[in-house]
Scaffold this motif. Structure first.
Motif, PDB file in Angstrom:
ATOM      1  N   UNK A 151      23.373  10.003  13.904  1.00  0.00           N
ATOM      2  CA  UNK A 151      22.644   8.932  14.556  1.00  0.00           C
ATOM      3  C   UNK A 151      23.276   7.570  14.424  1.00  0.00           C
ATOM      4  N   UNK A 152      24.419   7.482  13.749  1.00  0.00           N
ATOM      5  CA  UNK A 152      25.066   6.177  13.586  1.00  0.00           C
ATOM      6  C   UNK A 152      25.618   5.664  14.908  1.00  0.00           C
ATOM      7  N   UNK A 153      26.046   6.566  15.766  1.00  0.00           N
ATOM      8  CA  UNK A 153      26.600   6.158  17.059  1.00  0.00           C
ATOM      9  C   UNK A 153      25.473   6.110  18.082  1.00  0.00           C
ATOM     10  N   UNK A 154      25.241   4.971  18.722  1.00  0.00           N
ATOM     11  CA  UNK A 154      24.177   4.885  19.731  1.00  0.00           C
ATOM     12  C   UNK A 154      24.467   5.820  20.905  1.00  0.00           C
ATOM     13  N   UNK A 155      23.444   6.303  21.573  1.00  0.00           N
ATOM     14  CA  UNK A 155      23.675   7.169  22.738  1.00  0.00           C
ATOM     15  C   UNK A 155      24.394   6.420  23.847  1.00  0.00           C
ATOM     16  N   UNK A 156      25.112   7.165  24.684  1.00  0.00           N
ATOM     17  CA  UNK A 156      25.916   6.567  25.755  1.00  0.00           C
ATOM     18  C   UNK A 156      25.082   5.683  26.666  1.00  0.00           C
ATOM     19  N   UNK A 157      23.890   6.145  27.028  1.00  0.00           N
ATOM     20  CA  UNK A 157      23.047   5.379  27.945  1.00  0.00           C
ATOM     21  C   UNK A 157      22.697   4.011  27.382  1.00  0.00           C
TER      22      UNK A 157
END
Length: 334
Positions: A151-157
């Motif tokens: 969850x450290x990387x935000x979703x692409x959208x």
């Protein structure tokens, strides 16, 4: 005898309309707006190199598809990042130099038209509405799920970043609390032996007070490719249809021009089964990013199957993976 099924305006599948298709759409070069604002020497050098290449690729297409191979040419003007320029000055210089070099440009397109399609009015009737094209395509982006992500990387959208792999830090909970850890390199999804890892920024929000993203060059280039391949629809119809340009004077603003203009009355269709882009070598990174983006756009299934079926009717194998329908010729030293 040549099969003319490609000119049908009614969808074989009933829901989406078809677009006319050439065999190959050839993009005959590209310049940054700053190249077009300056003198003509750089434009001449690039166009003079492309003329014999276009002849060679035309003969190659005729060998593949027959003497009546349908080949159209196009040129994309970089007006999205420099809308402050004068269309008349830029286009007269560009098209005048092309004519002097003997380079045929059938269709002239605007990069800003890959972001927002202006309303088309003919005979006092709105033929097509304005379309937020980049926003429409944005909702079709499907990032690959990374099993075990923390969850450290935000979703692409949310972030506007699209990745073709994963970093170790995306899966290590509390990594920031353990600075002395063995380095682990990123890993490409579906790699073949070794990874070629790429993280692509498709948009950002330079103005936090405005809810209008600034689209990146690779993202707009991906939409440009989808238009050239006839793969986008808005309410069942193509969002962009070339407008015949026969006026004597260019408008003062880029936004008053159609997204795609047909300059040659005898041109073969704008969209095609395959695209070939003849570009300066410096665009190799952008084209890599374009292919990654295209691999993550969920296209309308009916449109894909329609184009595949039309190709089959002409004994042409059309890949369902749209990135496999792109070809490039890169010009060193440009």
């Amino acid at each position: 005898m040549e099969n003319v099924a490609e000119y049908s305006e009614a969808s074989e599948l009933g829901r989406v309309s078809a677009v006319p298709l050439s065999h190959i759409s050839v993009e005959v070069g590209h310049f940054l707006m700053q190249d077009l604002v300056n003198g003509v020497d750089r434009i001449q050098r690039q166009f003079r190199r492309i003329v014999p290449l276009l002849d060679a690729f035309t003969r190659s297409a005729q060998a593949e598809f027959g003497g009546r191979a349908r080949i159209s040419t196009c040129f994309l003007v970089d007006d999205y990042f420099r809308p402050d320029t004068d269309p008349g000055v830029i286009l007269d210089k560009l098209l005048g130099t092309a004519a002097e070099c003997g380079l045929r440009i059938d269709y002239l397109a605007r990069e800003a038209g890959c972001a927002d399609v202006p309303e088309v009015v003919r005979d006092g009737i709105v033929r097509t509405p304005s379309i937020a094209l980049a926003e429409m395509v944005r909702h079709r982006i499907v990032a690959e799920p990374d099993q075990g992500a923390n969850g450290r990387r935000p979703p692409t959208a949310e972030s506007g970043w699209l990745c073709n792999g994963k970093r170790a830090t995306d899966q290590e909970p509390g990594a920031a609390l353990h600075p002395v850890q063995e380095y682990r390199p990123p890993e490409e999804f579906g790699r073949r032996g070794h990874s070629i890892f790429l993280d692509v920024e498709m948009w950002d929000h330079p103005n936090p007070d405005a809810d209008v993203p600034k689209w990146s060059c690779p993202y707009l280039a991906a939409i440009w490719q989808l238009l050239r391949l006839g793969m986008l629809r808005y309410e069942g119809r193509p969002p962009v249809e070339p407008q015949v340009w026969n006026r004597q004077r260019w408008p003062d603003r880029w936004e008053d021009l159609p997204s795609v203009m047909q300059l040659n009355a005898n041109a073969k269709p704008f969209a095609a089964y395959r695209s070939l882009s003849i570009l300066p070598m410096r665009y190799v990174g952008i084209e890599h990013a374009v292919r990654v983006i295209l691999d993550h756009i969920q296209l309308d299934h009916e449109v894909v199957e329609q184009v595949v079926a039309r190709g089959r009717a002409e004994d042409i194998t059309v890949s369902r993976r749209v990135a496999e329908r792109l070809e490039h010729h890169l010009l060193a030293g440009s």
